[in-house]
Design a protein around this motif. Sequence first.
Motif, PDB file in Angstrom:
ATOM      1  N   PHE A 109       0.804  -1.214   0.000  1.00 48.91           N
ATOM      2  CA  PHE A 109       0.000   0.000   0.000  1.00 48.91           C
ATOM      3  C   PHE A 109       0.844   1.275   0.000  1.00 48.91           C
ATOM      4  CE2 PHE A 109      -3.034  -3.118   1.796  1.00 48.91           C
ATOM      5  CZ  PHE A 109      -4.046  -2.970   0.856  1.00 48.91           C
ATOM      6  N   GLY A 110       2.159   1.131  -0.018  1.00 48.32           N
ATOM      7  CA  GLY A 110       3.040   2.298  -0.094  1.00 48.32           C
ATOM      8  C   GLY A 110       2.892   3.232   1.084  1.00 48.32           C
ATOM      9  N   LEU A 111       2.862   2.686   2.290  1.00 47.56           N
ATOM     10  CA  LEU A 111       2.655   3.478   3.505  1.00 47.56           C
ATOM     11  C   LEU A 111       3.986   4.085   3.950  1.00 47.56           C
ATOM     12  CD1 LEU A 111       0.317   0.891   5.254  1.00 47.56           C
ATOM     13  CD2 LEU A 111      -0.322   2.797   3.749  1.00 47.56           C
ATOM     14  N   LYS A 112       4.027   5.389   4.070  1.00 46.61           N
ATOM     15  CA  LYS A 112       5.292   6.101   4.274  1.00 46.61           C
ATOM     16  C   LYS A 112       5.482   6.641   5.691  1.00 46.61           C
ATOM     17  CE  LYS A 112       6.461   5.685  -0.063  1.00 46.61           C
ATOM     18  NZ  LYS A 112       7.585   4.798  -0.456  1.00 46.61           N
ATOM     19  N   ASN A 113       4.434   7.189   6.263  1.00 44.66           N
ATOM     20  CA  ASN A 113       4.530   7.828   7.579  1.00 44.66           C
ATOM     21  C   ASN A 113       4.038   6.848   8.639  1.00 44.66           C
ATOM     22  OD1 ASN A 113       5.314  10.566   6.620  1.00 44.66           O
ATOM     23  ND2 ASN A 113       3.309  10.452   5.622  1.00 44.66           N
ATOM     24  N   ILE A 114       4.984   6.307   9.400  1.00 41.74           N
ATOM     25  CA  ILE A 114       4.708   5.170  10.269  1.00 41.74           C
ATOM     26  C   ILE A 114       5.076   5.485  11.713  1.00 41.74           C
ATOM     27  CG2 ILE A 114       5.314   2.754  10.715  1.00 41.74           C
ATOM     28  CD1 ILE A 114       5.928   2.561   7.657  1.00 41.74           C
ATOM     29  N   LEU A 115       4.202   5.080  12.625  1.00 38.31           N
ATOM     30  CA  LEU A 115       4.427   5.289  14.058  1.00 38.31           C
ATOM     31  C   LEU A 115       4.338   3.951  14.778  1.00 38.31           C
ATOM     32  CD1 LEU A 115       4.657   7.079  16.633  1.00 38.31           C
ATOM     33  CD2 LEU A 115       2.147   7.291  16.560  1.00 38.31           C
ATOM     34  N   GLU A 116       5.283   3.728  15.690  1.00 33.30           N
ATOM     35  CA  GLU A 116       5.273   2.519  16.510  1.00 33.30           C
ATOM     36  C   GLU A 116       5.285   2.913  17.974  1.00 33.30           C
ATOM     37  OE1 GLU A 116       7.696  -1.683  16.691  1.00 33.30           O
ATOM     38  OE2 GLU A 116       8.893   0.147  16.585  1.00 33.30           O
ATOM     39  N   LEU A 117       4.321   2.393  18.726  1.00 31.99           N
ATOM     40  CA  LEU A 117       4.263   2.639  20.162  1.00 31.99           C
ATOM     41  C   LEU A 117       4.766   1.383  20.872  1.00 31.99           C
ATOM     42  CD1 LEU A 117       0.791   4.432  20.504  1.00 31.99           C
ATOM     43  CD2 LEU A 117       3.056   5.428  20.147  1.00 31.99           C
ATOM     44  N   GLY A 118       6.035   1.400  21.262  1.00 33.58           N
ATOM     45  CA  GLY A 118       6.659   0.252  21.909  1.00 33.58           C
ATOM     46  C   GLY A 118       7.688  -0.402  21.014  1.00 33.58           C
ATOM     47  N   THR A 119       8.918   0.067  21.072  1.00 30.52           N
ATOM     48  CA  THR A 119       9.983  -0.450  20.207  1.00 30.52           C
ATOM     49  C   THR A 119      10.442  -1.832  20.635  1.00 30.52           C
ATOM     50  OG1 THR A 119      10.762   1.844  20.126  1.00 30.52           O
ATOM     51  CG2 THR A 119      12.165   0.170  19.104  1.00 30.52           C
ATOM     52  N   GLY A 120      10.511  -2.050  21.946  1.00 28.38           N
ATOM     53  CA  GLY A 120      11.039  -3.317  22.450  1.00 28.38           C
ATOM     54  C   GLY A 120      12.485  -3.488  22.039  1.00 28.38           C
ATOM     55  N   THR A 121      12.846  -4.672  21.596  1.00 29.63           N
ATOM     56  CA  THR A 121      14.223  -4.935  21.166  1.00 29.63           C
ATOM     57  C   THR A 121      14.521  -4.329  19.794  1.00 29.63           C
ATOM     58  OG1 THR A 121      13.612  -7.035  20.116  1.00 29.63           O
ATOM     59  CG2 THR A 121      14.266  -7.112  22.451  1.00 29.63           C
ATOM     60  N   GLY A 122      13.484  -3.865  19.097  1.00 30.85           N
ATOM     61  CA  GLY A 122      13.664  -3.287  17.762  1.00 30.85           C
ATOM     62  C   GLY A 122      13.421  -4.263  16.630  1.00 30.85           C
ATOM     63  N   LEU A 123      13.207  -5.533  16.967  1.00 32.94           N
ATOM     64  CA  LEU A 123      13.007  -6.524  15.915  1.00 32.94           C
ATOM     65  C   LEU A 123      11.748  -6.224  15.100  1.00 32.94           C
ATOM     66  CD1 LEU A 123      13.880  -9.132  14.536  1.00 32.94           C
ATOM     67  CD2 LEU A 123      12.615 -10.402  16.287  1.00 32.94           C
ATOM     68  N   GLY A 124      10.649  -5.932  15.774  1.00 32.80           N
ATOM     69  CA  GLY A 124       9.419  -5.614  15.067  1.00 32.80           C
ATOM     70  C   GLY A 124       9.541  -4.360  14.223  1.00 32.80           C
ATOM     71  N   THR A 125      10.358  -3.420  14.673  1.00 34.83           N
ATOM     72  CA  THR A 125      10.544  -2.166  13.951  1.00 34.83           C
ATOM     73  C   THR A 125      11.153  -2.392  12.578  1.00 34.83           C
ATOM     74  OG1 THR A 125      11.079  -1.267  16.139  1.00 34.83           O
ATOM     75  CG2 THR A 125      11.326   0.216  14.262  1.00 34.83           C
ATOM     76  N   LEU A 126      11.976  -3.426  12.468  1.00 37.30           N
ATOM     77  CA  LEU A 126      12.611  -3.710  11.176  1.00 37.30           C
ATOM     78  C   LEU A 126      11.576  -3.998  10.098  1.00 37.30           C
ATOM     79  CD1 LEU A 126      15.634  -5.965  12.227  1.00 37.30           C
ATOM     80  CD2 LEU A 126      15.597  -3.496  11.829  1.00 37.30           C
ATOM     81  N   TYR A 127      10.473  -4.659  10.467  1.00 30.95           N
ATOM     82  CA  TYR A 127       9.430  -4.945   9.485  1.00 30.95           C
ATOM     83  C   TYR A 127       8.723  -3.668   9.025  1.00 30.95           C
ATOM     84  CZ  TYR A 127      10.021  -9.827  10.895  1.00 30.95           C
ATOM     85  OH  TYR A 127      10.540 -11.076  11.159  1.00 30.95           O
ATOM     86  N   LEU A 128       8.817  -2.616   9.819  1.00 30.85           N
ATOM     87  CA  LEU A 128       8.242  -1.321   9.452  1.00 30.85           C
ATOM     88  C   LEU A 128       9.197  -0.516   8.586  1.00 30.85           C
ATOM     89  CD1 LEU A 128       6.929  -0.233  12.992  1.00 30.85           C
ATOM     90  CD2 LEU A 128       5.750  -1.651  11.306  1.00 30.85           C
ATOM     91  N   ALA A 129      10.489  -0.659   8.851  1.00 34.27           N
ATOM     92  CA  ALA A 129      11.489   0.203   8.216  1.00 34.27           C
ATOM     93  C   ALA A 129      12.033  -0.341   6.904  1.00 34.27           C
ATOM     94  CB  ALA A 129      12.652   0.429   9.190  1.00 34.27           C
ATOM     95  N   LEU A 130      12.090  -1.654   6.765  1.00 29.66           N
ATOM     96  CA  LEU A 130      12.767  -2.245   5.615  1.00 29.66           C
ATOM     97  C   LEU A 130      11.984  -2.250   4.300  1.00 29.66           C
ATOM     98  CD1 LEU A 130      14.634  -5.225   7.321  1.00 29.66           C
ATOM     99  CD2 LEU A 130      15.639  -3.138   6.377  1.00 29.66           C
ATOM    100  N   PRO A 131      10.654  -2.122   4.291  1.00 22.52           N
ATOM    101  CA  PRO A 131       9.967  -2.100   2.991  1.00 22.52           C
ATOM    102  C   PRO A 131      10.480  -1.008   2.060  1.00 22.52           C
ATOM    103  CG  PRO A 131       8.371  -2.489   4.713  1.00 22.52           C
ATOM    104  CD  PRO A 131       9.682  -2.192   5.400  1.00 22.52           C
TER     105      PRO A 131
END
Length: 265
Positions: A109-131
């Motif tokens: 869907f080409g989603l560009k502006n992304i917010l994450e509440l709760g980074t944790g170890t950062g592993l989940g964040t990678l799925y948000l950042a790498l697309p």
Amino acid sequence: MDINCFFYRAGSFLKYFFKSGYWKGHRIHSPFVFYVVSELLFEKTPFYAFKKTDAARNMLLKSKERITVKTLGAPSVDQRSTKKVKKLVEQGSIPARYGKFIFRLINHFGLKNILELGTGTGLGTLYLALPDSHNKITSIEGNPQLHRVAANLFETVGVNNVNLIHGTFERVLPDVLANTEKLDFVFFDGNHQLEPTLQYFEMCLSKSHNESIFVFDDIHWSQEMEEAWEMIIANPRVTVSLDLFRLGVVFFRKECTKQHFVIRY
């Protein structure tokens, strides 16, 4: 180990299992939802980025570092005050199949502006950042030691499009939203309590638009989270919602008829 919490989640899973259906899109009449389920949720084609996320997961699972876990929201099933990074990944980080689904949602869907509440170890964040390296990800983490672990992970993997902020959601989120024009994607993964979850949802809702997607982690974590989920999907702005047991996904597309799907995944 909170045994009552364990049995509650086991019971929630049984309810979900017998209530769920629509496996791989069968009997879904909405073209939009059918595509999301059949082509994105159950898609098996690997992306090159998944090699990075899998390698990052394996690296964290080999970590012997122990950190202090100061719970800012609802307590974990494992209530020890310190945990190994490895245990945090095993118990709390998003499983790979769910993370890859989030990756596909953002990518398709080409989603560009992304917010994450709760980074944790950062592993989940990678799925948000790498697309897409041009995506803008803001991730908030209240635990200073987890903030450091995540920052080190992003540096190791070579991720440069994450604005990692240390602070509580209550203190940081208002300023983040004040400086945000719109939110394309929000991943709610912290403070699993009824009132805070609804409060953060309403705050982020003010920056959503027709194509926004909100994803909630651990919607069957507790009775409070299940109540929050039911109230969220009942919101007039929400048109389509998917219950994947671990994750809850909501869409705001006005062209879709309001429907709720419990998908066996």
